[in-house]
Motif scaffolding. Structure first.
Motif, short mmCIF file in Angstrom:
data_model
loop_
_atom_site.label_atom_id
_atom_site.label_comp_id
_atom_site.label_asym_id
_atom_site.label_seq_id
_atom_site.Cartn_x
_atom_site.Cartn_y
_atom_site.Cartn_z
N PRO A 1 24.03 34.25 43.91
CA PRO A 1 25.61 34.18 44.04
C PRO A 1 26.28 35.38 44.84
CG PRO A 1 25.04 35.22 42.04
CD PRO A 1 23.66 34.61 42.55
N LEU B 1 31.28 41.59 42.43
CA LEU B 1 32.56 40.89 41.97
C LEU B 1 33.30 42.18 41.36
CD1 LEU B 1 34.53 38.64 41.98
CD2 LEU B 1 33.19 37.67 39.93
N TRP C 1 34.43 40.84 46.67
CA TRP C 1 33.12 40.60 46.35
C TRP C 1 32.20 40.95 47.73
CZ3 TRP C 1 36.99 37.11 46.97
CH2 TRP C 1 36.78 36.25 48.09
N TYR D 1 39.29 30.27 38.33
CA TYR D 1 39.69 30.97 37.30
C TYR D 1 40.30 30.25 36.15
CZ TYR D 1 44.23 30.49 39.89
OH TYR D 1 45.51 30.16 40.43
N GLU E 1 34.40 23.13 33.84
CA GLU E 1 34.30 23.81 35.33
C GLU E 1 35.43 22.96 36.30
OE1 GLU E 1 31.46 24.41 38.66
OE2 GLU E 1 31.07 26.21 37.01
N LYS F 1 35.41 33.67 38.39
CA LYS F 1 34.15 33.66 38.86
C LYS F 1 33.97 33.08 40.54
CE LYS F 1 32.65 29.02 37.02
NZ LYS F 1 31.62 28.47 36.20
N PHE G 1 27.49 30.24 41.00
CA PHE G 1 28.49 31.04 40.91
C PHE G 1 28.06 32.32 40.20
CE2 PHE G 1 30.91 27.13 41.37
CZ PHE G 1 32.06 27.64 41.99
N SER G 2 28.92 33.40 40.45
CA SER G 2 28.42 34.84 39.93
C SER G 2 29.07 34.58 38.44
CB SER G 2 29.49 35.80 40.48
OG SER G 2 30.75 35.39 40.36
N PRO G 3 28.44 35.60 37.63
CA PRO G 3 28.60 35.84 36.32
C PRO G 3 30.08 35.93 35.97
CG PRO G 3 26.84 37.22 36.88
CD PRO G 3 27.47 36.73 38.00
N VAL G 4 31.06 35.25 34.98
CA VAL G 4 32.20 35.24 34.77
C VAL G 4 32.50 36.65 34.27
CG1 VAL G 4 34.01 34.43 33.31
CG2 VAL G 4 32.29 32.96 33.92
N MET G 5 33.64 37.10 34.98
CA MET G 5 34.35 38.35 34.64
C MET G 5 35.59 38.04 34.14
SD MET G 5 32.81 41.02 37.72
CE MET G 5 33.77 42.53 36.69
#
Length: 465
Positions: free
Chosen positions: A322, A326, A340, A357, A365, A394, A406-410
């Motif tokens: 990913p 981020l 990112w 988001y 998703e 993400k 996808f990147s880890p959720v922030m």
């Protein structure tokens, strides 16, 4: 005579008769850097004056005469080896024989130096050729004590025969003290040899440095393979095909393929494959990567040169990783800045980024709101958010093949909304009130001038109408 004095004389005479009158003849020699060997012959009956029941060996370092060590042995022993001594150290030694009464006079001190340990030559290197070995080395650390060097070599493998059947006896060459290299000639091609080099002095040989390796094989000079074709078969494989070399008189057994990422200088990244046909499918390659490829033919105990190198690239694929790093920052109650870095393994050219988001992390998703940006964009402002709300975001990257992970959720919290004054409206109100007050004042002044005072209510009504 005094009776007491006569008794002492008799006792003294008796002591002289039972204690050995002379020490054994002692011989010493250093057998290693930490050992000294002592030998002696038994005393004759004339000197032993009875049965010798024990021997005592006294020794000390010459520079430590105050510290004397003693070792006692039985009367039937005729030799002793002192161990764990210091190399290149002078020791003094003596021996005394004893009976049941006591020990006789010890021998004179004998000096003996332990031999010096000769270290192995350093940096032994061998340059191999088809029938020669060029041997080089650096001197031993204590090379000033050596008289010269010795070099031995022998064939170190049997090829299915016993060592007795194969002539594998070591041949030794004696070299001068200043020698630093020696060329061994007349060797067999493609054979494994063992080479030893050691220093020596007038008394002993030192430790040896050892090398094992093969002489080079005889290479048949054949033309380079030119008809080589490479085609990408996917993102992780390449088809490589070639034609048999022409105008050679060697029966080809198989082919060796060399494969490495283009431009690499790391030998560990170079791979070799063997094929008995005129093609091979190279698997397990990295997507969207250029590879350098070359082929050579192999005969019996011979190998041809590699062909000229050609370059082929694997096809692109989805990103394997990913986007990285981020970061989220709330700009105000209704917008957030998202930034990112590109994926570590894009596996192709990144054509777009997707930002997802939501306020509900449990939503599917496909129900998250999303934004898309081009592959060259690495930050975006997300607008239209609610104040005082926690959002989850993400980011994912895509190539022309498809989307990667996808990147880890922030998460980020937008601040609460604050009341903001409309400057233009407030200014209009103030101006209007001021004008009204001015008009009232003018009316009052006009009324007093005409001598007809009126009430404030009347003046206000006049102002309104």
């Amino acid at each position: 005579k005094n009776h007491r004095g006569t008794w002492q004389s008799c006792l003294f005479s008796s002591f002289l008769l039972v204690v050995p009158s002379a020490p054994p003849q002692l011989s010493v020699a250093s057998t290693s850097p930490t050992d000294i060997r002592l030998t002696w012959q038994p005393l004759t009956s004339q000197h032993s004056r009875g049965a010798v029941t024990r021997y005592r060996i006294d020794y000390s370092a010459l520079d430590q005469k105050g510290t004397v060590f003693s070792v006692e042995l039985r009367g039937n022993e005729t030799q002793l080896t002192l161990r764990e001594l210091r190399p290149n150290q002078v020791y003094r030694l003596r021996i005394a024989a004893g009976t049941a009464v006591g020990f006789g006079v010890p021998s004179e001190w004998v000096l003996q130096q332990t031999i010096v340990l000769i270290f192995a030559p350093s940096e032994l290197k061998v340059r191999t050729r088809v029938t020669t070995l060029n041997v080089t080395w650096q001197p031993s650390p204590n090379h000033t004590l050596v008289s010269g060097y010795k070099l031995s070599y022998r064939e170190a493998e049997t090829d299915g025969f016993s060592i007795r059947d194969r002539t594998s006896h070591a041949l030794t060459v004696r070299l001068r003290k200043k020698a630093r290299h020696h060329l061994l000639t007349g060797l067999a091609p493609g054979r494994q040899y063992e080479v030893r080099v050691w220093a020596f002095d007038k008394q002993k040989d030192g430790a040896a440095a050892v090398w094992k390796g093969r002489t080079d094989k005889i290479h048949v000079k054949e033309p380079n393979m030119t008809s080589i074709r490479a085609t990408a078969n996917g993102s992780t494989s390449i088809w490589l095909r070639w034609e048999k070399p022409r105008f050679i008189n060697v029966r080809i057994i198989n082919y060796t393929v060399r494969c490495s990422p283009a431009g690499t200088t790391n030998a560990s990244l170079v791979s070799y494959y063997t094929s008995s046909s005129l093609e091979i499918l190279l698997r397990g390659l990295r997507p969207f990567t250029h590879y350098e490829l070359a082929v050579r033919s192999n005969g019996v105990n011979t190998a041809g040169p590699f062909s000229s190198t050609m370059v082929e690239a694997t096809l692109p694929d989805r990103p394997s990783t990913p986007p990285e790093e981020l970061q989220l920052r709330a700009l105000n109650s209704s917008s957030v800045l998202v930034s990112w870095r590109p994926p570590l393994e894009p596996n192709g050219i990144i054509v777009s980024y997707k930002i997802l988001y939501t306020v509900n992390l449990s939503e599917p998703e496909d129900e998250w709101r999303n934004l898309s940006e081009g592959g060259g964009i690495f930050s975006v402002e997300v607008h239209g958010l609610s104040g005082g709300t926690r959002y989850f975001l993400k980011v994912g990257a895509s190539t022309k093949v498809g989307s990667g992970p996808f990147s880890p959720v922030m998460e980020v919290q937008t601040p609460l909304s604050t009341y903001e004054l409309d400057i233009h409206a407030v200014t209009g109100i103030i101006v209007g009130v001021c004008l009204g007050l001015i008009c009232i004042l003018l009316c009052m002044c006009f009324s007093f001038r005409n001598g007809k005072p009126r009430s404030v209510f009347t003046l206000y009504a006049c102002f309104l109408f």
